[in-house]
Design a protein around this motif. Structure first.
Motif, short mmCIF file in Angstrom:
data_model
loop_
_atom_site.label_atom_id
_atom_site.label_comp_id
_atom_site.label_asym_id
_atom_site.label_seq_id
_atom_site.Cartn_x
_atom_site.Cartn_y
_atom_site.Cartn_z
N ASP A 1 0.83 -1.19 0.00
CA ASP A 1 0.00 0.00 0.00
C ASP A 1 0.88 1.25 0.00
O ASP A 1 1.79 1.39 0.82
CB ASP A 1 -0.89 -0.01 1.25
N GLY A 2 0.62 2.14 -0.96
CA GLY A 2 1.38 3.37 -1.06
C GLY A 2 2.69 3.26 -1.81
O GLY A 2 3.41 4.26 -1.93
N CYS B 1 -11.10 -0.82 -9.27
CA CYS B 1 -9.79 -0.17 -9.32
C CYS B 1 -9.91 1.03 -10.24
O CYS B 1 -10.30 0.88 -11.40
CB CYS B 1 -8.72 -1.12 -9.84
N ASP C 1 -8.15 5.09 -11.32
CA ASP C 1 -7.11 6.11 -11.27
C ASP C 1 -7.82 7.47 -11.20
O ASP C 1 -8.48 7.86 -12.16
CB ASP C 1 -6.24 6.01 -12.52
N ASP D 1 -11.69 10.56 -12.98
CA ASP D 1 -11.53 9.13 -12.70
C ASP D 1 -11.45 8.31 -13.98
O ASP D 1 -12.11 8.63 -14.98
CB ASP D 1 -12.71 8.61 -11.87
N ARG E 1 -2.21 7.60 -8.94
CA ARG E 1 -2.61 6.65 -7.91
C ARG E 1 -3.63 5.65 -8.49
O ARG E 1 -4.53 6.04 -9.23
CB ARG E 1 -3.25 7.38 -6.73
N TYR E 2 -3.47 4.40 -8.12
CA TYR E 2 -4.38 3.35 -8.56
C TYR E 2 -5.00 2.76 -7.30
O TYR E 2 -4.33 2.07 -6.54
CB TYR E 2 -3.65 2.33 -9.43
N ILE E 3 -6.28 3.09 -7.10
CA ILE E 3 -6.95 2.76 -5.85
C ILE E 3 -7.84 1.54 -6.06
O ILE E 3 -8.80 1.57 -6.84
CB ILE E 3 -7.78 3.95 -5.36
N THR F 1 -10.52 -0.74 -4.39
CA THR F 1 -11.48 -0.66 -3.29
C THR F 1 -12.40 -1.87 -3.34
O THR F 1 -12.98 -2.18 -4.39
CB THR F 1 -12.32 0.62 -3.35
N SER G 1 -9.48 -0.42 1.14
CA SER G 1 -8.80 0.03 -0.06
C SER G 1 -7.30 -0.17 0.04
O SER G 1 -6.73 -0.31 1.12
CB SER G 1 -9.10 1.51 -0.35
N THR H 1 -3.75 1.26 -2.30
CA THR H 1 -3.34 2.20 -3.33
C THR H 1 -1.94 1.89 -3.82
O THR H 1 -1.00 1.76 -3.02
CB THR H 1 -3.39 3.64 -2.82
N LEU I 1 1.10 3.15 -6.80
CA LEU I 1 1.55 4.33 -7.54
C LEU I 1 2.21 3.90 -8.85
O LEU I 1 2.81 2.84 -8.92
CB LEU I 1 2.56 5.14 -6.71
#
Length: 208
Positions: free
Chosen positions: A10-11, A55, A57, A82, A159-161, A163, A197, A199, A201
């Protein structure tokens, strides 16, 4: 509920094997293996009848004027929108993991048809469908996962989240095609018992 990945932390940066494109040697970018990353989750609440994975961006340029144009840059101050990379719904409540490469392991011109993807899930349409709509070689409906390919001249790290939502219904009732806006509209009409979630990068700009 907690969401993890063995493919990235994550991150942290998403490895290139899970992207649509990587930095090229002679050109700004080169196509990549486009594998979906590994995901696993725990602490799914009691009463969950299905799970939904999105997912997206949130850092995609709102205007394409300068995108991938030599001698120009996409300003970090440009408003962003998005872009959906993966929509997976109807996930059974006892499922706890998705293996790396199980939903995507290559770039498919025209998009992967839903019938080619794992049958135990319901697959949404990602936004490469819109991005490639004017490209005769690549146009089509892009179901399932397709990975990062941010503009190679973008000043902003993307960022690619991922969730995951625990739902109180066995399936979503989606009006129209299963694109991000319609899936979010359907999500707003059901009970969300929990969400988690993760995330990652990604950038193709060597100066970012």
């Amino acid at each position: 509920m907690k969401l993890y990945s063995d493919s990235f932390n994550d991150g942290a940066a998403i490895p290139g094997e899970f992207a649509f494109a990587v930095a090229g040697s002679d050109e700004p970018i080169a196509l990549s293996s486009n594998r979906n990353p590994h995901l696993r989750w725990e602490d799914v609440p009691a009463g969950t009848q299905s799970l939904l994975l999105i997912c997206h961006d949130p850092d995609v340029p709102s205007r394409a004027d300068d995108v991938n144009q030599a001698g120009r840059t996409v300003s970090r101050d440009l408003p962003r929108i998005d872009f959906a990379h993966w929509i997976l719904h109807g996930i059974a409540p006892d499922v706890r993991e998705i293996a790396a490469g199980s939903h995507s392991s290559a770039i498919t011109a025209g998009g992967k048809p839903a019938t080619s993807l794992p049958t135990e899930f319901e697959h949404g349409i990602n936004d490469y469908t819109l991005w490639f709509s004017g490209d005769a070689q690549m146009a089509g409906s892009y179901f399932g996962y397709d990975g990062p390919c941010p503009p190679w001249n973008d000043e902003l790290m993307h960022r690619y989240i991922f969730t995951l939502y625990a739902l109180d219904v066995p399936s979503l009732t989606i009006e129209g095609e299963p694109v991000l806006a319609n899936v979010r509209a359907a999500l707003g009409k059901v009970g969300v018992l929990a969400e988690a979630s993760l995330t990652g990068l990604y950038t193709l700009n060597p100066d970012v």
